[in-house]
Design a protein around this motif. Structure first.
Motif, PDB file in Angstrom:
ATOM      1  N   GLU A   1       0.809  -1.230   0.000  1.00  0.00           N
ATOM      2  CA  GLU A   1       0.000   0.000   0.000  1.00  0.00           C
ATOM      3  C   GLU A   1       0.840   1.277   0.000  1.00  0.00           C
ATOM      4  OE1 GLU A   1      -2.205   0.128   3.730  1.00  0.00           O
ATOM      5  OE2 GLU A   1      -0.365   0.000   4.886  1.00  0.00           O
TER       6      GLU A   1
ATOM      7  N   ARG B   1      -5.279  -8.116   9.431  1.00  0.00           N
ATOM      8  CA  ARG B   1      -4.974  -7.876  10.845  1.00  0.00           C
ATOM      9  C   ARG B   1      -5.940  -8.571  11.789  1.00  0.00           C
ATOM     10  NH1 ARG B   1      -4.014  -1.597  11.366  1.00  0.00           N
ATOM     11  NH2 ARG B   1      -5.823  -1.787  12.723  1.00  0.00           N
TER      12      ARG B   1
ATOM     13  N   HIS C   1      -7.915  -4.574   6.271  1.00  0.00           N
ATOM     14  CA  HIS C   1      -7.829  -5.026   7.667  1.00  0.00           C
ATOM     15  C   HIS C   1      -8.083  -6.500   7.860  1.00  0.00           C
ATOM     16  CE1 HIS C   1      -8.174  -0.681   7.913  1.00  0.00           C
ATOM     17  NE2 HIS C   1      -7.475  -0.804   9.028  1.00  0.00           N
TER      18      HIS C   1
HETATM   19  O1  F6P Z   1       0.911  -0.325  11.105  1.00  0.00           O
HETATM   20  C1  F6P Z   1       0.194  -1.433  10.712  1.00  0.00           C
HETATM   21  C2  F6P Z   1      -0.800  -1.102   9.690  1.00  0.00           C
HETATM   22  O2  F6P Z   1      -1.430  -2.305   9.507  1.00  0.00           O
HETATM   23  C3  F6P Z   1      -0.295  -0.505   8.377  1.00  0.00           C
HETATM   24  O3  F6P Z   1       0.234  -1.420   7.481  1.00  0.00           O
HETATM   25  C4  F6P Z   1      -1.537   0.159   7.856  1.00  0.00           C
HETATM   26  O4  F6P Z   1      -1.253   1.189   6.955  1.00  0.00           O
HETATM   27  C5  F6P Z   1      -2.138   0.701   9.092  1.00  0.00           C
HETATM   28  O5  F6P Z   1      -1.780  -0.175  10.123  1.00  0.00           O
HETATM   29  C6  F6P Z   1      -3.635   0.883   9.014  1.00  0.00           C
HETATM   30  O6  F6P Z   1      -4.101   1.259  10.258  1.00  0.00           O
HETATM   31  P1  F6P Z   1      -5.567   1.762  10.623  1.00  0.00           P
HETATM   32  O7  F6P Z   1      -6.067   0.753  11.615  1.00  0.00           O
HETATM   33  O8  F6P Z   1      -5.372   3.088  11.251  1.00  0.00           O
HETATM   34  O9  F6P Z   1      -6.375   1.764   9.389  1.00  0.00           O
END
Ligand code: F6P
Length: 341
Positions: free
Chosen positions: A222, A273, A270
């Motif tokens: 990204e 994550r 996300h």
């Molecule tokens: O820092 C980790 C990360 O996953 C980045 O790769 C990404 O740009 C960012 O967090 C996105 O975070 P947010 O939760 O603020 O969208």
């Protein structure tokens, strides 16, 4: 000893393993108590805490996210630095903090430590870009998710003779793009560490098509620079951080224009994550959590637990915050070699 434990910044699979590890290490090994701080630095500034005993951390190992909550609020941006934390620290009788976070959180921890707050750090990010440690927990899970997604995208690319551009996370370093790209056999991988030339990518796609492979998969981090002449106005979030995402759409449009091949875009976002951590991240998070409790009990303040080779060690927060760790040229070279047509 009473430890305060907080998770700050973006969440990451394996955070609950760290929390469980800190609590187990502190209580079993050091007869210490742990106070969980809700929503990162924000909870410490606002006095929002909860008691964490062994019962409070049962059954959380498999869970994604963080049971403590997290935020991007920062005592130097939204408060008066160490002064804004002292009231809660005193009221809760907290002797030292265990701070679990990425580069921004660890830089804040370093400043606080220089102001006399007793704390130890635990590196956290799916981006795998923190210096001083060989790997961060969360990265393995994110790569696994991205690889599975790219595998799936590859079969539909093949059915439709399309160019698929897949955007993965990675603000300034392309670890997820490189690893997931290699693991899924991507045809091109674009990362912030190396300049790229879209004409070269277009050439590769044409070359593949000429040899009967009329589909291709391009993985994009990204955080790559937009192609020449293109601009992305990244909006800022409530805390002033750039919200990335969208460069893949420009890359896909340009490739379509240059080659005439139909292109499509997938932004994984996300999904990389969230959800349950991999076994490797559960083990690493658990080891780091126990080690952080040991480090705090030993008075190793201003330091961070880290993985070096197969050993858990500790390094200074200065070393961890000195720079972000990029993908080494050797691994980028392997990715380049493998994606040659
Ligand atoms: O820092 C980790 C990360 O996953 C980045 O790769 C990404 O740009 C960012 O967090 C996105 O975070 P947010 O939760 O603020 O969208």
């Amino acid at each position: 000893m009473r430890l305060g434990l907080l998770t700050a910044g973006g969440d990451c699979p394996g955070l609950n393993a760290v929390i469980r590890g800190v609590v187990a290490g502190a209580t079993q090994r050091h007869g210490a108590e742990v106070v969980g701080i809700v929503d990162g630095w924000d909870g410490l500034m606002g006095g929002r805490v909860r008691r964490l005993d062994r019962d409070a951390v049962r059954g959380i190992l498999q869970r994604g996210g963080t049971i403590l909550g997290t935020s991007r609020r920062d005592p130097y941006v939204h408060g008066e630095g160490a002064a804004s934390l002292r009231e809660t620290l005193a009221r809760e009788w907290i002797d030292a903090l265990v701070v679990v976070g990425g580069d921004g959180t660890l830089r804040t921890a370093l400043r606080l430590s220089e102001e006399g707050i007793r704390l130890v750090g635990v590196p956290k990010t799916i981006d795998n870009d923190i210096a001083g440690t060989d790997v961060t927990f969360g990265f393995d899970t994110a790569v696994q998710i991205a690889t599975e997604a790219i595998d799936r995208i590859t079969t539909t690319a093949e059915s439709h003779d399309r160019v698929m551009v897949v955007e993965v996370m990675g603000r300034t370093r392309g670890w997820i793009a490189t690893y997931a790209g290699i693991a899924a056999g991507a045809d091109a991988i674009l990362v912030p560490e190396s300049p790229y030339d879209l004409e070269e990518v277009a050439q590769l796609l044409r070359f593949r098509a000429a040899r009967g492979r009329s589909y291709s998969v391009v993985v994009v981090a990204e955080g790559i620079e937009p192609p020449p002449g293109a601009q992305i106005a990244a909006p800022l979030d409530a805390f002033g951080f750039e919200r990335l995402g969208g460069v893949s759409a420009i890359v896909a449009a340009r490739l379509e224009e240059m080659t005439g091949f139909e292109a499509r875009v997938t932004v994984l976002g996300h999904i990389q994550r969230g959800g349950t951590p991999s076994a490797a991240d559960r083990v690493l998070g658990s080891r780091l959590g126990v080690a952080a409790a040991d480090l705090a009990a030993a008075g190793g303040f201003g330091r961070m637990v880290a993985l070096r080779g197969t050993e858990i060690v500790d390094v200074s927060l200065e070393e961890a915050c000195a720079d972000l760790r990029g993908v080494p040229p050797e691994i980028l070279g392997v990715a380049h070699t493998l994606s040659a047509p």
